[in-house]
Design an enzyme around this catalytic site. Structure first.
Site, PDB file in Angstrom:
ATOM      1  N   CYS A 134       2.085   5.649  22.903  1.00 55.32           N
ATOM      2  CA  CYS A 134       0.547   5.289  22.660  1.00 55.32           C
ATOM      3  C   CYS A 134      -1.413   4.996  22.955  1.00 55.32           C
ATOM      4  O   CYS A 134      -1.386   6.213  23.496  1.00 55.32           O
ATOM      5  CB  CYS A 134       1.061   4.467  24.366  1.00 55.32           C
ATOM      6  SG  CYS A 134       0.318   3.307  25.712  1.00 55.32           S
ATOM      7  N   CYS A 163      -3.087   4.541  26.094  1.00 54.38           N
ATOM      8  CA  CYS A 163      -2.802   5.393  27.467  1.00 54.38           C
ATOM      9  C   CYS A 163      -3.240   6.746  27.410  1.00 54.38           C
ATOM     10  O   CYS A 163      -3.936   6.893  27.870  1.00 54.38           O
ATOM     11  CB  CYS A 163      -1.443   5.399  27.528  1.00 54.38           C
ATOM     12  SG  CYS A 163       0.287   4.490  27.613  1.00 54.38           S
ATOM     13  N   ASP A 164      -3.353   6.874  26.273  1.00 56.03           N
ATOM     14  CA  ASP A 164      -3.397   8.820  25.765  1.00 56.03           C
ATOM     15  C   ASP A 164      -4.878   8.947  24.333  1.00 56.03           C
ATOM     16  O   ASP A 164      -5.343   9.696  24.282  1.00 56.03           O
ATOM     17  CB  ASP A 164      -2.436   9.820  25.086  1.00 56.03           C
ATOM     18  CG  ASP A 164      -1.682   8.891  26.405  1.00 56.03           C
ATOM     19  OD1 ASP A 164      -2.323   9.231  27.448  1.00 56.03           O
ATOM     20  OD2 ASP A 164       0.057   9.027  25.589  1.00 56.03           O
TER      21      ASP A 164
END
Length: 315
Positions: free
Chosen positions: A139, A142-143
């Site tokens: 992701c 997300c990261d």
């Protein structure tokens, strides 16, 4: 062997994670006496995510497993009956709905909230599994933040991979996009965004041999499938964007779904095509796939279930 008299449940939640736990919090507070079966991966995908920094209310960030434990405790505090177990088959052809857990426990339920999520597809490399959460991620949204100003690689050739490569290019110094064939599956407009971006280098006809690093990613060994030449990329982040698979197989005979298996809900609701069955989180969301949107849809599912029961006179 099945029990003779199935346990009857007013509100059954199948699956955990932000969607399932949020649904449980709302359902329990509405006195629906929810029972949750946590599924194969209690807590969902966030249990393999180290730092979560984009969920509101955590100014210093939080570890994914810790966050899921907090949500679990909150759901339990209001009376959710949280159980280990995997739903192995369902029968939504009549009411109440019938569910089998672990192939032996028979249940009936007035309402069912499906929060089984989706599983990221992986390359299948031992080094990928070993370094998952230590530089390997599925992701970018997300990261990606953790790799600002650094060099990263992303594997994939579809719209999601192209979109995530472009997203990473806004944060990172350099993005290597590893594409197995000599062309992408992504739409023309997304391909153009990738090829026009000076920060993205597309490695055509290339596969990943190994992700390098002892405790954290410090490189990736890739191979050109035409020339068989290998090279090492000096990257600190390695993103896999080859798709997700919704955990919806047992529901598909009864519920409308798209060609990938994502469950379809009536727009603006968590309702499926079967009365009393609701879907929330990544099992029905192929667009956003974020913890906060999953939590929001879990709230919707519980409220929809409460209103459904109220209309029946059961609540």
């Amino acid at each position: 062997m099945a029990t003779t008299t199935p346990e009857h449940i007013k509100c059954l939640i199948i699956g955990s994670g932000p969607a399932g736990y949020t649904a449980a919090i709302y359902a329990a507070r509405a006195n629906l006496k929810p029972v949750m079966y946590q599924g194969l991966q209690p807590g969902g995908q966030l249990t393999i995510t180290n730092d979560v920094e984009n969920f509101p209310g955590y100014p210093d960030g939080i570890m994914g497993p810790e966050m899921m434990e907090d949500l679990k405790k909150q759901a339990a505090r209001f009376g959710t009956d949280i159980r280990y177990g995997i739903a192995t088959s369902v029968d939504f052809s009549s009411h109440p709905h019938r569910i089998t857990v672990d192939e032996k426990v028979e249940l009936t339920a007035d309402t069912v909230i499906i929060a089984t999520g989706a599983s990221a597809k992986w390359l299948g490399l031992p080094s990928e599994q070993r370094l998952n959460g230590s530089g390997v991620s599925a992701c970018a949204v997300c990261d990606g933040f953790f790799y600002r100003g650094k060099d990263v690689a992303i594997v994939g050739a579809g719209d999601t991979a192209a979109e995530e490569a472009t997203y990473l290019a806004n944060l990172c110094n350099k993005v290597y996009m590893i594409v197995r064939k000599g062309e992408m599956r992504a739409s023309k407009i997304m391909q153009k965004r990738v090829t026009d971006n000076p920060k993205i280098e597309v490695l055509w006809n290339t596969v990943t041999d190994e992700i390098l690093g002892e405790h954290a990613v410090d490189g990736a060994r890739v191979k050109n499938v035409l020339t068989h030449e290998t090279r090492d990329l000096a990257v600190e982040g390695f993103f896999v964007a080859i798709g997700h698979e919704p955990n919806s197989k047992i529901f598909q005979p009864y519920l409308h779904h798209d060609e990938q298996g994502y469950l379809k809900t009536i727009p603006g609701t968590a309702k499926t095509n079967v009365d009393g069955v609701f879907a929330c989180g990544d099992v029905q969301d192929f667009t956003y796939r974020q913890a906060v949107t999953a939590a929001g849809s879990g709230c919707m599912a519980a409220l929809d279930a409460e209103r459904y029961l109220a209309a029946l006179g059961d609540h």
